[in-house]
Design a protein around this motif. Structure first.
Motif, mmCIF file in Angstrom:
data_model
loop_
_atom_site.group_PDB
_atom_site.id
_atom_site.type_symbol
_atom_site.label_atom_id
_atom_site.label_comp_id
_atom_site.label_asym_id
_atom_site.label_seq_id
_atom_site.Cartn_x
_atom_site.Cartn_y
_atom_site.Cartn_z
ATOM 1 N N PHE A 89 -60.035 -90.163 20.954
ATOM 2 C CA PHE A 89 -59.135 -89.123 20.436
ATOM 3 C C PHE A 89 -59.211 -87.855 21.283
ATOM 4 O O PHE A 89 -60.262 -87.467 21.765
ATOM 5 C CB PHE A 89 -59.487 -88.801 18.983
ATOM 6 C CG PHE A 89 -59.166 -89.920 18.036
ATOM 7 C CD1 PHE A 89 -57.854 -90.167 17.667
ATOM 8 C CD2 PHE A 89 -60.172 -90.738 17.536
ATOM 9 C CE1 PHE A 89 -57.544 -91.210 16.800
ATOM 10 C CE2 PHE A 89 -59.879 -91.779 16.672
ATOM 11 C CZ PHE A 89 -58.556 -92.021 16.310
ATOM 12 N N ASP B 255 -59.074 -84.755 20.509
ATOM 13 C CA ASP B 255 -59.901 -83.653 20.031
ATOM 14 C C ASP B 255 -61.368 -83.800 20.438
ATOM 15 O O ASP B 255 -62.149 -82.848 20.334
ATOM 16 C CB ASP B 255 -59.766 -83.470 18.513
ATOM 17 C CG ASP B 255 -60.234 -84.687 17.718
ATOM 18 O OD1 ASP B 255 -60.755 -85.650 18.325
ATOM 19 O OD2 ASP B 255 -60.069 -84.676 16.480
ATOM 20 N N TYR C 105 -50.798 -91.887 21.646
ATOM 21 C CA TYR C 105 -51.314 -91.707 20.294
ATOM 22 C C TYR C 105 -51.960 -92.993 19.800
ATOM 23 O O TYR C 105 -51.696 -94.078 20.334
ATOM 24 C CB TYR C 105 -50.177 -91.300 19.332
ATOM 25 C CG TYR C 105 -49.585 -89.951 19.641
ATOM 26 C CD1 TYR C 105 -49.991 -88.803 18.949
ATOM 27 C CD2 TYR C 105 -48.621 -89.807 20.634
ATOM 28 C CE1 TYR C 105 -49.458 -87.560 19.234
ATOM 29 C CE2 TYR C 105 -48.072 -88.557 20.931
ATOM 30 C CZ TYR C 105 -48.499 -87.441 20.227
ATOM 31 O OH TYR C 105 -47.971 -86.212 20.531
ATOM 32 N N THR D 108 -49.135 -87.876 15.110
ATOM 33 C CA THR D 108 -49.489 -86.517 14.720
ATOM 34 C C THR D 108 -50.515 -86.002 15.717
ATOM 35 O O THR D 108 -51.105 -86.767 16.486
ATOM 36 C CB THR D 108 -50.103 -86.475 13.307
ATOM 37 O OG1 THR D 108 -51.340 -87.202 13.318
ATOM 38 C CG2 THR D 108 -49.158 -87.080 12.273
ATOM 39 N N GLU D 109 -50.765 -84.703 15.693
ATOM 40 C CA GLU D 109 -51.748 -84.117 16.602
ATOM 41 C C GLU D 109 -53.140 -84.696 16.355
ATOM 42 O O GLU D 109 -53.939 -84.809 17.281
ATOM 43 C CB GLU D 109 -51.780 -82.591 16.442
ATOM 44 C CG GLU D 109 -50.639 -81.870 17.141
ATOM 45 C CD GLU D 109 -50.620 -82.133 18.646
ATOM 46 O OE1 GLU D 109 -51.645 -81.881 19.304
ATOM 47 O OE2 GLU D 109 -49.588 -82.596 19.145
ATOM 48 N N GLU D 110 -53.427 -85.075 15.105
ATOM 49 C CA GLU D 110 -54.751 -85.601 14.763
ATOM 50 C C GLU D 110 -55.049 -86.931 15.444
ATOM 51 O O GLU D 110 -56.209 -87.283 15.648
ATOM 52 C CB GLU D 110 -54.894 -85.758 13.243
ATOM 53 C CG GLU D 110 -55.051 -84.463 12.488
ATOM 54 C CD GLU D 110 -53.743 -83.686 12.375
ATOM 55 O OE1 GLU D 110 -52.664 -84.291 12.583
ATOM 56 O OE2 GLU D 110 -53.803 -82.470 12.093
ATOM 57 N N ILE D 111 -54.001 -87.680 15.785
ATOM 58 C CA ILE D 111 -54.238 -88.993 16.397
ATOM 59 C C ILE D 111 -53.782 -89.047 17.864
ATOM 60 O O ILE D 111 -53.566 -90.110 18.414
ATOM 61 C CB ILE D 111 -53.589 -90.125 15.585
ATOM 62 C CG1 ILE D 111 -52.065 -89.974 15.530
ATOM 63 C CG2 ILE D 111 -54.173 -90.188 14.193
ATOM 64 C CD1 ILE D 111 -51.371 -91.195 14.941
ATOM 65 N N ASP E 280 -67.377 -87.071 9.663
ATOM 66 C CA ASP E 280 -67.220 -85.615 9.521
ATOM 67 C C ASP E 280 -67.488 -85.164 8.091
ATOM 68 O O ASP E 280 -67.611 -83.965 7.824
ATOM 69 C CB ASP E 280 -65.831 -85.169 9.981
ATOM 70 C CG ASP E 280 -64.699 -85.834 9.213
ATOM 71 O OD1 ASP E 280 -64.992 -86.649 8.304
ATOM 72 O OD2 ASP E 280 -63.528 -85.547 9.523
#
Length: 211
Positions: free
Chosen positions: A28, A30, A58, A66-69, A174
């Motif tokens: 990922f 991030d 992605y 989405t930005e998260e993936i 997390d």
């Protein structure tokens, strides 16, 4: 404690007693700011298992984009490798390998290895099974393709007496608290709930007292 790469486990006798191998699955985006840069700042290293079809893209198996993936880019992977991180394989499309026939498993493992070797101009020797799921065909494919070690999600401390294609890991989420993390590190187990630990110590006590 000293951080090492998964590929360093090929020669465990050469590693210090206080050694830990940090791993990150999937790739990922991030991970770059939240893990790679802090590790670099603290002179630590880790192994990243990358789903190659999703590089610069992605995580398609997780639904709408989405930005998260969002996933790591080719440029980021090259930079991370240059800075001493291990970039390793996690198949091409992130399937449950146990649902695939052997030829398809072989192709997933072989192509992902070749893709990363082309990007990094370096040999890829480590692999992790998506979802931690594998069967005998998966292990056979990993060995045939040329990996020298593969990670599962079976919990426990690393043991060099076990198969190098079934390396144990402790999964950190997390949602884990500092207390949960500490218990996971002490017991090398994914389930460190207080109920589980109570049963564990009660069983030890019974064994000691020969109940």
């Amino acid at each position: 404690w000293q951080t090492v790469l998964v590929k360093d486990l090929q020669n465990p006798s050469q590693l210090p007693e206080k050694t830990v191998a940090l791993t990150f699955d999937d790739g990922f985006a991030d991970n770059y700011k939240s893990a790679f840069l802090p590790l670099l700042e603290h002179k630590m290293k880790a192994t990243w298992f990358i789903t190659t079809d999703c590089i610069d893209n992605y995580a398609h198996w997780m639904g709408p984009k989405t930005e998260e993936i969002k996933m790591l880019s080719t440029q980021q992977l090259r930079e991370m490798a240059t800075q001493g991180m291990e970039i390793a394989a996690h198949t091409c499309s992130h399937p449950d390998l146990t649902t695939l026939p052997y030829p398809n498993q072989l192709e997933e493992l072989k192509k992902s290895k070749e893709t990363l070797e082309s990007i990094l101009s370096d040999k890829i020797s480590s692999f992790a099974y998506p979802y931690g799921r594998y069967n005998q065909d998966s292990i056979k494919a990993a060995e045939q393709v040329g990996y020298t070690q593969a990670c599962s999600v079976r919990s426990g401390f690393y043991r060099n007496t076990e198969s190098p294609f079934l390396i144990r890991r402790v999964t950190i989420f997390d949602t884990d608290t500092v207390s949960t993390l500490a218990r996971k590190l002490v017991f090398a187990d994914n389930d460190v709930s207080w109920n589980r630990l109570s049963r564990y110590y009660w069983q030890r006590l019974k064994n000691k007292l020969h109940f």
